[in-house]
Design an enzyme around this catalytic site. Structure first.
Site, mmCIF file in Angstrom:
data_model
loop_
_atom_site.group_PDB
_atom_site.id
_atom_site.type_symbol
_atom_site.label_atom_id
_atom_site.label_comp_id
_atom_site.label_asym_id
_atom_site.label_seq_id
_atom_site.Cartn_x
_atom_site.Cartn_y
_atom_site.Cartn_z
ATOM 1 N N GLU A 39 0.829 -1.265 -0.001
ATOM 2 C CA GLU A 39 0.047 0.053 -0.051
ATOM 3 C C GLU A 39 0.688 1.035 0.007
ATOM 4 O OE1 GLU A 39 -3.199 -0.342 2.979
ATOM 5 O OE2 GLU A 39 -4.085 -1.835 1.502
ATOM 6 N N TRP A 51 10.572 15.673 -27.100
ATOM 7 C CA TRP A 51 9.521 15.115 -26.583
ATOM 8 C C TRP A 51 8.808 15.487 -25.644
ATOM 9 C CZ3 TRP A 51 9.797 9.178 -27.255
ATOM 10 C CH2 TRP A 51 8.688 8.575 -26.415
ATOM 11 N N ASP A 52 7.362 15.802 -26.092
ATOM 12 C CA ASP A 52 6.498 16.800 -25.152
ATOM 13 C C ASP A 52 5.492 15.881 -24.616
ATOM 14 O OD1 ASP A 52 5.304 19.222 -24.158
ATOM 15 O OD2 ASP A 52 5.535 20.014 -25.965
ATOM 16 N N CYS A 90 10.154 17.708 -22.654
ATOM 17 C CA CYS A 90 9.405 19.031 -22.347
ATOM 18 C C CYS A 90 8.244 18.468 -21.928
ATOM 19 C CB CYS A 90 9.327 19.725 -23.712
ATOM 20 S SG CYS A 90 8.185 20.896 -23.813
ATOM 21 N N GLY A 103 4.704 20.865 -21.447
ATOM 22 C CA GLY A 103 4.071 21.989 -21.479
ATOM 23 C C GLY A 103 5.083 23.235 -20.591
ATOM 24 N N GLY A 104 6.272 23.125 -21.240
ATOM 25 C CA GLY A 104 7.442 23.758 -20.854
ATOM 26 C C GLY A 104 8.283 22.777 -19.736
ATOM 27 N N ASP A 106 12.798 16.323 -14.210
ATOM 28 C CA ASP A 106 13.198 15.481 -13.148
ATOM 29 C C ASP A 106 14.373 14.534 -13.489
ATOM 30 O OD1 ASP A 106 11.952 12.970 -14.153
ATOM 31 O OD2 ASP A 106 10.163 13.953 -14.023
ATOM 32 N N GLU A 136 19.538 43.591 -34.865
ATOM 33 C CA GLU A 136 19.340 42.610 -34.168
ATOM 34 C C GLU A 136 20.067 41.201 -34.559
ATOM 35 O OE1 GLU A 136 14.714 43.184 -32.606
ATOM 36 O OE2 GLU A 136 14.883 42.743 -34.436
HETATM 37 C C1 GLA Z 1 4.218 22.846 -25.151
HETATM 38 C C2 GLA Z 1 5.773 23.050 -25.409
HETATM 39 C C3 GLA Z 1 5.892 24.072 -26.319
HETATM 40 C C4 GLA Z 1 5.076 23.825 -27.677
HETATM 41 C C5 GLA Z 1 3.826 23.625 -27.668
HETATM 42 C C6 GLA Z 1 3.499 23.085 -29.006
HETATM 43 O O1 GLA Z 1 3.718 23.719 -24.670
HETATM 44 O O2 GLA Z 1 6.198 23.402 -23.903
HETATM 45 O O3 GLA Z 1 7.432 24.627 -26.446
HETATM 46 O O4 GLA Z 1 6.157 22.695 -27.971
HETATM 47 O O5 GLA Z 1 3.775 22.384 -26.405
HETATM 48 O O6 GLA Z 1 2.156 22.825 -28.957
#
Ligand code: GLA
Length: 730
Positions: free
Chosen positions: A176, A477-478, A526, A528-529, A534, A614
């Site tokens: 458990e 790899w998200d 990756c 979502g950022g 980890d 730039e």
């Molecule tokens: C996530 C990642 C971003 C980008 C988007 C694409 O948010 O963190 O860098 O790759 O997905 O949908």
């Protein structure tokens, strides 16, 4: 020898360069934890393992007198199990076939082996130069065994701990709770430092006193997550960057976790770390074993910095793997913030052409190239090229990008599926869903059941087909949502409590297969950022996208917090457009570059829209970054002034070479005030006696720069920054 057994005293002592960890077997066969801290040679420290003679305190049934060492609720132990008198937070809880709960583990044997152990199917630190101690304990009554694994990398002051639960009965038992570590201290005046966040605000430093009760950080999301990181530090109340006792811990796991610190009876402290028991119920048939992930720990008597630097070295050299762990990684441009979903091959090639003139080496095509994918409502799961959108085949696009002089990389989100996809229409059962509920969507998508081999094989085949079809040298790899609707359709009801963990094991199996099949590809993780940043993921991928927030001022806190555990070489960091897409803030291009230097440095903008001025600045930055690459990625990292420091307008970071011959200091102004005065920052990691030239100009003695300080140039305007290159004068 890092591990020493003293037969007479019945102590096992782990020695690293600067630290000592000791355990001892007491008269009852209980494995006591007797010490972890600054190095002590050749001594038995078990006098600290005592319990008070309070009434009502459980003691072992065999003890007739009031022996203090038998007070199981008081004494520091290497492994604490629920059910037999220790009321503190336990590491293990077993339900036996007869319905009784609990374990009373008694020492059986121990073995010392050369080389650091590895774990089958789980990421772990490695090192033939290390050593392993395996201590076996058995329950007093049932044939249930615990094998405690201690790995040692003495040079980095790193100790790891993992354990195996083995069911040698003929009946099924339920686990458990199977945490990897409980660490007991016989005093209790600690702060728990941890790293909290949310999307675009990951791993910000937080500190809370360890009080009577529990101070916890955790994830119940099926992944480590944006909200809390699976790592922490236990620090003396007054610890600073360079003073005080600090223990640092990194959990080598990417799923739900629990870190819990509590100040207990007798004012002692217990820290536990492991797989979150929420949603966890593992069945072990007779003869089966369960392996926990490992926790890596280090101790510093010189504040946070020494602990961070030890972890940085160990993660860089003995956790990350593959060709790119130490090789210079290409400077990349990623099209996400430049185009989002709105691109075709011509647009990408035109970006690549401009980028190649600036010194960029790799072009990364992000989300939107596959299936039906012009927004985030559809397409995930269909890993075949949308040739209509691109206007050509993948092979043709890659060739055109390669012709500009750039290598080619590609984005996947392999664990996710949209309901509007061919894969979902063909295999709706591949996604996690409960039989009687509407599944919960996040970013309009579901999660694939990676605990199933068939699902993994499908993903593997699709990805390999793409990677084999063109000259691809980088993969992002998200993983853009966490798990809900946890239910695996091929598993009986009583085993559903295994699925969270089996998902992670499935993911690791898939990552091992793919990364070992493509040893020349650089993989970047990756979520979502930085939602799955980890040590588990770093075993497969040497770098990870730190945050979707590319605002350099926001990044100060994000990268600063991340640096307490993870090295610069793991932190994906890009220069993006201004005003920033996440905050609307306007910042100097130089500052965006300086902050990205303290990461992997790359670009994430539409380079076609940049002015000549730039472009010249980016060209300069890429050259500067490449010139200092070794120093930045492998140097000793110091947080000289924290972005949380209210007495300074600056956040200042430094990297210094191990031989103290050079250093790079970055000062970023995050607040603007009128009527300011020059600020001084004391450098670290130099040689007191040597002379150093600062930015090829003035010469100072090392002692002067460290004890009197470097005077920061005054700057005018918002968010200015300076970079100082400190070089030994020979
Ligand atoms: C996530 C990642 C971003 C980008 C988007 C694409 O948010 O963190 O860098 O790759 O997905 O949908």
């Amino acid at each position: 020898m890092a591990i020493i057994y003293n037969e007479q005293e019945k102590t096992y002592t782990i020695q690293t360069k600067n630290t000592t960890y000791q355990m001892a077997v007491n008269k009852l066969g209980v494995l006591l934890h007797t010490y972890y801290g600054r190095k002590i040679e050749n001594d038995n420290l078990s006098y600290t393992a005592y319990g008070d003679m309070w009434p009502y305190t459980p003691k072992n049934e065999e003890i007739k007198g009031d022996e203090v060492w038998a007070r199981i609720d008081h004494i520091p132990q290497e492994i604490s199990c629920f059910g037999c008198g220790d009321y503190r937070e336990s590491a293990i809880n077993i339900r036996h076939a007869d319905g009784t709960m609990g374990l009373q583990p008694i020492f059986v044997s121990a073995e010392i082996k050369s080389g650091k152990y590895s774990l089958e199917g789980l990421p772990a630190f490695y090192g033939d130069e290390g050593e392993t101690l395996v201590v076996t304990l058995k329950d007093r009554v049932y044939d249930v065994y615990l094998h405690l694994y201690y790995g040692v990398l003495p040079e980095y002051d790193l100790i790891t701990r993992s354990l195996v639960i083995e069911n040698k009965t003929n009946e099924k038992i339920h686990i458990e709770k199977a945490l990897s570590l409980n660490l007991d201290f016989n005093y209790g005046n600690f702060d728990l430092v941890s790293f909290e966040g949310r999307w675009a605000q990951e791993r910000r430093f937080q500190k809370a006193p360890v009080l009577h009760g529990k101070t916890q950080v955790f994830s119940t999301r099926g992944a480590s997550g944006h909200i809390m990181n699976p790592s922490c530090m236990l620090a003396n109340k007054n610890a600073t960057e360079t003073t005080g006792d600090v223990y640092a811990f990194a959990f080598v796991y990417s799923g739900s976790f629990l870190i819990s610190a509590s100040r207990n009876i007798q004012d002692n402290t217990r820290l536990v770390i492991g797989i979150n028991p929420e949603n966890f119920d593992f069945t072990l048939e007779g003869g089966e074993k369960f392996q926990t992930p490992e926790v890596a720990m280090t101790f510093s008597y010189n504040g946070f910095e020494m602990a961070s630097q030890s972890l940085h070295k160990a993660i860089r050299n003995n956790l990350c793997r593959g060709k790119y762990k130490n090789a210079r990684r290409p400077v990349l441009i990623n099209n996400w913030e430049g185009t989002y979903f709105d691109f075709n091959a011509d647009k990408l090639v035109s970006m690549a052409k401009d980028a190649s003139e600036l010194g960029v080496e790799l072009f990364v095509m992000d989300d939107g190239w596959f299936g039906k994918r012009d927004d985030d409502f559809s397409g995930l799961g269909d890993w075949f090229v949308n040739e209509k959108k691109l206007g050509c085949t993948l092979g043709e696009l890659v060739k055109r990008i390669n012709d500009t002089g750039l290598k080619f990389g590609i984005w996947f989100e392999p664990e996710a599926i949209n309901e509007d996809s061919e894969l979902y229409r063909a295999h709706p059962d591949y996604a996690f869903k409960m039989p009687n509920r509407q599944p919960t969507l996040a970013r309009h998508q579901l999660i694939l059941d990676m605990s199933r081999k068939e699902v993994r094989d499908n993903t593997y085949d699709q990805i390999c087909k793409i990677l084999d079809s063109a000259n691809i040298t980088y993969v992002k790899w998200d993983y853009n949502r966490n798990i809900t609707d946890l239910y695996s359709c091929e598993v009986p009801a009583e085993k559903q409590g295994e699925i969270y963990h089996r998902y992670v094991l499935g993911l690791y199996e898939l990552l091992e297969r793919i990364t070992s099949r493509y040893p020349d590809i650089l993989f970047e993780s990756c979520s979502g950022g930085g939602g799955r940043f980890d040590c588990g993921m770093h075993y497969y991928m040497p770098q990870a996208w730190t945050s979707d927030d590319t605002d350099p001022i926001e990044r100060l806190k994000i990268q600063h917090g991340t640096s307490f555990i993870y090295p610069v070489s793991t932190m994906g960091a890009h220069v993006s457009a201004s005003p920033n897409h996440q905050t609307g803030r306007i910042t100097p291009l130089k500052t965006r570059g300086n902050v990205a230097y303290f990461g992997t440095y790359g670009l994430e903008l539409d380079v076609n829209k940049m002015t000549d001025e730039e472009k010249t600045e980016i060209k300069r930055q890429i050259k500067e970054f490449k010139d200092h690459y070794e120093l930045i990625q492998r140097g000793e990292y110091s947080r000289l002034i924290s972005p949380y420091e209210t007495d300074s307008l600056y956040c200042v970071w430094q990297v210094a070479s191990a031989d103290k011959s050079e250093a790079l200091v970055c000062a970023v102004k995050h607040r603007t005030e009128a009527s300011t005065h020059p600020e001084f920052v004391r450098l670290r990691g130099l040689d007191e006696t040597k002379y150093y030239k600062v930015n090829d100009d003035k010469i100072y003695k090392g002692a002067t720069l460290m004890y009197n300080g470097l005077m920061l140039a005054e700057s005018w305007g918002d968010y200015e920054s300076q970079l100082y290159y400190i070089e030994e004068v020979k």
